[in-house]
Enzyme design. Structure first.
Site, PDB file in Angstrom:
ATOM      1  N   CYS A  93       2.195 -29.807  19.015  1.00  0.00           N
ATOM      2  CA  CYS A  93       2.666 -30.050  20.459  1.00  0.00           C
ATOM      3  C   CYS A  93       3.009 -31.284  20.453  1.00  0.00           C
ATOM      4  CB  CYS A  93       1.182 -30.026  21.214  1.00  0.00           C
ATOM      5  SG  CYS A  93       0.455 -28.424  21.347  1.00  0.00           S
TER       6      CYS A  93
ATOM      7  N   ARG B 111       8.954 -29.864  19.206  1.00  0.00           N
ATOM      8  CA  ARG B 111       7.748 -29.483  18.424  1.00  0.00           C
ATOM      9  C   ARG B 111       6.985 -28.417  19.245  1.00  0.00           C
ATOM     10  NH1 ARG B 111       5.570 -33.728  15.621  1.00  0.00           N
ATOM     11  NH2 ARG B 111       3.231 -33.013  16.049  1.00  0.00           N
TER      12      ARG B 111
ATOM     13  N   TRP C 121       2.727 -26.395  22.194  1.00  0.00           N
ATOM     14  CA  TRP C 121       3.105 -24.903  21.457  1.00  0.00           C
ATOM     15  C   TRP C 121       1.524 -24.603  21.156  1.00  0.00           C
ATOM     16  CZ3 TRP C 121       6.648 -22.098  19.266  1.00  0.00           C
ATOM     17  CH2 TRP C 121       6.445 -21.496  17.976  1.00  0.00           C
TER      18      TRP C 121
ATOM     19  N   ASN D 174      -2.764 -32.945  20.707  1.00  0.00           N
ATOM     20  CA  ASN D 174      -2.043 -32.289  19.586  1.00  0.00           C
ATOM     21  C   ASN D 174      -2.960 -32.059  18.348  1.00  0.00           C
ATOM     22  OD1 ASN D 174      -0.169 -31.161  17.619  1.00  0.00           O
ATOM     23  ND2 ASN D 174       0.405 -33.277  17.019  1.00  0.00           N
ATOM     24  N   GLY D 175      -3.151 -30.798  18.088  1.00  0.00           N
ATOM     25  CA  GLY D 175      -4.146 -30.572  16.840  1.00  0.00           C
ATOM     26  C   GLY D 175      -4.827 -29.333  17.152  1.00  0.00           C
TER      27      GLY D 175
ATOM     28  N   GLU E  82      12.583 -13.284  -2.154  1.00  0.00           N
ATOM     29  CA  GLU E  82      12.595 -14.369  -1.130  1.00  0.00           C
ATOM     30  C   GLU E  82      13.762 -15.341  -1.441  1.00  0.00           C
ATOM     31  OE1 GLU E  82      12.196 -14.562   1.612  1.00  0.00           O
ATOM     32  OE2 GLU E  82      11.876 -16.754   2.216  1.00  0.00           O
TER      33      GLU E  82
ATOM     34  N   LYS F 199      16.977 -16.214   0.602  1.00  0.00           N
ATOM     35  CA  LYS F 199      17.137 -17.636   1.255  1.00  0.00           C
ATOM     36  C   LYS F 199      18.656 -18.052   0.853  1.00  0.00           C
ATOM     37  CE  LYS F 199      14.747 -18.007   3.249  1.00  0.00           C
ATOM     38  NZ  LYS F 199      13.631 -17.385   4.038  1.00  0.00           N
TER      39      LYS F 199
ATOM     40  N   GLU G 233      21.276 -16.223   2.748  1.00  0.00           N
ATOM     41  CA  GLU G 233      21.358 -16.254   4.194  1.00  0.00           C
ATOM     42  C   GLU G 233      21.916 -17.659   4.637  1.00  0.00           C
ATOM     43  OE1 GLU G 233      17.792 -15.964   6.578  1.00  0.00           O
ATOM     44  OE2 GLU G 233      16.830 -16.860   4.834  1.00  0.00           O
TER      45      GLU G 233
ATOM     46  N   HIS H 115      17.258  -0.847 -16.234  1.00  0.00           N
ATOM     47  CA  HIS H 115      17.344   0.311 -15.521  1.00  0.00           C
ATOM     48  C   HIS H 115      18.956   0.395 -14.697  1.00  0.00           C
ATOM     49  CE1 HIS H 115      13.755   2.162 -16.943  1.00  0.00           C
ATOM     50  NE2 HIS H 115      13.175   0.892 -16.432  1.00  0.00           N
TER      51      HIS H 115
ATOM     52  N   LYS I  21      17.515 -16.660  15.002  1.00  0.00           N
ATOM     53  CA  LYS I  21      15.988 -16.962  14.635  1.00  0.00           C
ATOM     54  C   LYS I  21      15.287 -15.776  15.230  1.00  0.00           C
ATOM     55  CE  LYS I  21      12.748 -19.334  13.029  1.00  0.00           C
ATOM     56  NZ  LYS I  21      12.776 -19.402  11.572  1.00  0.00           N
TER      57      LYS I  21
HETATM   58  C1  F6R Z   1      14.937 -15.012   6.986  1.00  0.00           C
HETATM   59  C2  F6R Z   1      14.405 -14.959   8.265  1.00  0.00           C
HETATM   60  C3  F6R Z   1      14.466 -13.477   8.575  1.00  0.00           C
HETATM   61  C4  F6R Z   1      12.964 -13.245   9.471  1.00  0.00           C
HETATM   62  C5  F6R Z   1      13.247 -11.743   9.867  1.00  0.00           C
HETATM   63  C6  F6R Z   1      11.831 -11.139  10.715  1.00  0.00           C
HETATM   64  O1  F6R Z   1      14.802 -16.325   6.639  1.00  0.00           O
HETATM   65  O2  F6R Z   1      13.854 -15.747   8.833  1.00  0.00           O
HETATM   66  O3  F6R Z   1      14.459 -12.705   7.659  1.00  0.00           O
HETATM   67  O4  F6R Z   1      11.956 -13.046   8.491  1.00  0.00           O
HETATM   68  O5  F6R Z   1      14.110 -11.885  10.884  1.00  0.00           O
HETATM   69  O6  F6R Z   1      11.470 -12.150  11.694  1.00  0.00           O
HETATM   70  P1  F6R Z   1      10.048 -12.455  12.151  1.00  0.00           P
HETATM   71  O7  F6R Z   1       9.251 -12.932  11.052  1.00  0.00           O
HETATM   72  O8  F6R Z   1      10.121 -13.308  13.375  1.00  0.00           O
HETATM   73  O9  F6R Z   1       9.505 -10.993  12.633  1.00  0.00           O
END
Ligand code: F6R
Length: 610
Positions: free
Chosen positions: A2, A27, A74, A98-99, A483, A487, A490, A506, A605
């Site tokens: 928060c 935050r 949050w 906050n915490g 992963e 990264k 994307e 293979h 996001k």
């Molecule tokens: C990659 C990324 C996405 C999410 C995916 C699932 O960096 O952020 O691949 O992991 O869209 O999102 P959540 O975890 O919010 O269900």
């Protein structure tokens, strides 16, 4: 995570507090509130949702006063609602926090037994009651806060008002950030520098275990135990935008470096170090339920799917339960077999990903119990789940998930330790080792981040123009390879593939030539020898080989073109370390290419479409 803010001076406090909260909205932002000393008493306004809802409440019923505190929330304990929004009031006391208070259950029981009426589900309100009880015993505000904090375990930055001492704010800090801003005839406090930059650049940084009494003309810092502290102010010359990112160029970089803190917050109150166990009440299963599980099915998308793949290794190795991992959108597409003895675990940062939500609902309709691992409290997935084991990474703003990945993996490991202990498949001694390893992990991650940052940035500079990049790993390093590739794809738009190292021969090995950097993850684990052979296979095809290996691994050094070393650690903990250089690599490649790191093209996001 928060945001808190406070003001003492001669100006009207509410506009300053609102302005500070707006600068702290990054935050967290599920609700907000202010408490201001009015002419006779403390007045409070709170509202759910974005700050503009609080502003609307203030427009209807303005607050007038020169001393006040504010909060943007949050949620960690208790859903976002007006009653759970801060400030929390008990008698003459108002508190923002906050915490996370670790011993909140025990404090709640004691306060209820002492006759307190607790209105909210928050841990913060308990602090307000503790301070109130001390004030009732005759203490002034400073001594009352000091005494109350003696009973609190956990992380906090708090700001406290008392209507009996209307000229001051008392603040205190343990593990959560808190800064005091020094003005001319006015003083401030906040969770973070950006809230205060328009008003002052002279800041006092409190250390853990310290508190301060803030008045218009003076600020006195002491330890919580009562020893005076001399602290020179520092002058901050950051621009407000730099400050919001804590001086980092992008939120993603800030969030990569926040991982030790995110881990610490996620582990807080859950590691039972005394008994080598996990405090598992949030998992929502009895010991008998744990023993009766036939099968675990993990559902997730994207990065969360990679965390789930690591989770499968943990659950099978530590709890000996047959486990499958499903891409949520694929699970939905077929009539998957789910039986009543199955435990379904939905893993999601946002808790709103539609594919994961619908897949979890389908599984529930077929009779499975649904446990979720989610970062955003009270989002759609927790609301439909039987129980939620939250990650406490705080809001993740960069579209590419980093700190949430690490905390998801941590929760899956904690869940597996908890399950293994209940099913007698994990010895107390081994569980204790893992619990201790987890407790040490934040510091080790900090060391890896600072120790590898420059080296990885140099690698990114060297290979920034590579058109294809491969990532290979076995065992727990396989999800990390996936992963690392995701990264890079994307945020830098470079074609990258993550492969199980044993699969190379293979087919994909045909891709390799002397222009392809190949990251080989080969920490010293049970797969080490075979991963080393895969590295040699790649090398023999003239690949540029970048080893991510354990410190002192001379074989890896000999065959790698470049080597990134991580400390020796228990096999189950290797993903937390090996993912860090891969996140940094993706970040620096994207930064050198000049892409929009925090908001890459075509991505959102939270994906709430099918
Ligand atoms: C990659 C990324 C996405 C999410 C995916 C699932 O960096 O952020 O691949 O992991 O869209 O999102 P959540 O975890 O919010 O269900």
């Amino acid at each position: 995570m928060c945001g808190i803010v406070g003001y003492v001076g001669s100006a009207s406090s509410a506009p300053i507090l609102i302005d500070g909260l707006r600068r702290l909205e990054y935050r967290g932002y599920d609700s907000a509130g202010l408490a201001v000393h009015g002419s006779r008493a403390i007045e409070v306004r709170r509202a759910v949702g974005k700050l503009r809802n609080l502003e609307a409440a203030l427009a209807e019923r303005p607050l007038d006063g020169h001393v006040g505190i504010g909060h943007t929330r949050w949620a960690t304990h208790g859903r976002p609602s007006e009653v759970n929004a801060h400030p929390h009031v008990a008698g003459p006391i108002a508190v923002v926090h906050n915490g996370i208070i670790e011993n909140h259950l025990e404090l709640r029981r004691r306060l209820v037994a002492a006759g307190c009426t607790i209105a909210s589900d928050t841990d913060t309100e308990l602090v307000a009651h503790l301070v109130h009880l001390e004030v009732e015993r005759g203490k002034d505000l400073e001594s009352a806060v000091r005494a109350a904090l003696g009973e609190v375990r956990g992380a906090y930055a708090i700001a406290v008002l008392s209507s009996r001492e209307p000229d001051r704010i008392v603040v205190a800090k343990a593990s959560s950030p808190l800064v005091v801003g020094l003005g001319d005839g006015e003083n401030f406090c906040a969770s973070d520098i950006p809230a205060l930059l328009p008003y002052t650049k002279r800041m006092l940084f409190l250390e853990d275990g310290e508190m301060a009494v803030i008045e218009a003309g003076a600020v006195q810092v002491t330890t919580i135990a009562g020893k005076p502290v001399e602290r020179a102010p520092r002058v901050i010359d950051w621009s407000p935008v730099m400050a919001e990112k804590a001086g980092y160029k992008h939120f993603m970089l800030k969030e990569i470096f926040e991982q030790p803190r995110a881990l610490e917050d996620t582990l807080r109150g859950r590691l039972d170090r005394e008994n080598g166990d996990i405090h598992g009440h949030e998992i929502g299963l009895s010991d008998a339920d744990a023993r009766a599980i036939d099968r675990v099915v993990l559902l997730a998308c994207g990065t969360s799917h990679h965390a789930a793949l690591a989770g499968r290794y943990f659950i099978e190795a530590l709890a000996k339960v047959s486990t499958s991992v499903e891409i949520a959108s694929e699970f939905r597409g077929r009539d998957a077999v789910i039986r009543p003895g199955d435990l379904v675990i939905a893993v999601s940062q946002s808790g709103e990903t539609l594919d994961t939500l619908i897949a979890a609902k389908e599984a529930k309709a077929k009779g499975a119990k649904v446990l979720s691992i989610v970062n955003v409290i009270d989002s759609a997935i927790p609301r439909m789940s039987d129980a939620t084991f939250y990650t406490h990474a705080g809001p993740e703003i960069g579209v590419a998930s980093t700190k949430c990945f690490s905390t998801q993996v941590a929760n899956l490991l904690m869940f597996s330790i908890w399950l293994g202990r209940r099913r007698d498949t994990l010895s107390p001694a081994r569980a204790a080792e893992l619990v201790e390893g987890l407790a040490r992990l934040p510091q080790t991650m900090k060391d890896v981040l600072s120790g590898t940052r420059q080296l990885v940035a140099n690698l990114a500079r060297r290979y920034v123009d590579a058109r294809d990049v491969l990532f290979l790993g076995r065992g727990l390093s396989f999800p990390i390879a996936l992963e690392g590739a995701l990264k890079l794809k994307e945020i830098s738009y470079v074609h990258a593939e993550g492969y199980a190292a044993g699969e190379m021969k293979h087919g994909p090995i045909a891709l390799i030539d002397n222009r392809v950097p190949v990251f080989v993850l080969l920490p010293k684990d049970s797969h080490h020898e075979r991963s080393l052979s895969n590295l040699q296979e790649a090398k023999a095809r003239e690949a540029i080989v970048i080893g991510i290996a354990t410190e002192g691994d001379e074989q890896a050094r000999t065959v790698s073109d470049d080597l990134v070393e991580v400390p020796d650690i228990a096999e189950e903990l290797t993903p937390f370390l090996t993912v860090l250089p891969l996140q940094l690599y993706a970040y620096y490649v994207a930064d050198f290419k000049g892409t929009d790191v925090d908001q890459p093209r075509n991505l959102a996001k939270t994906v709430t479409v099918e």
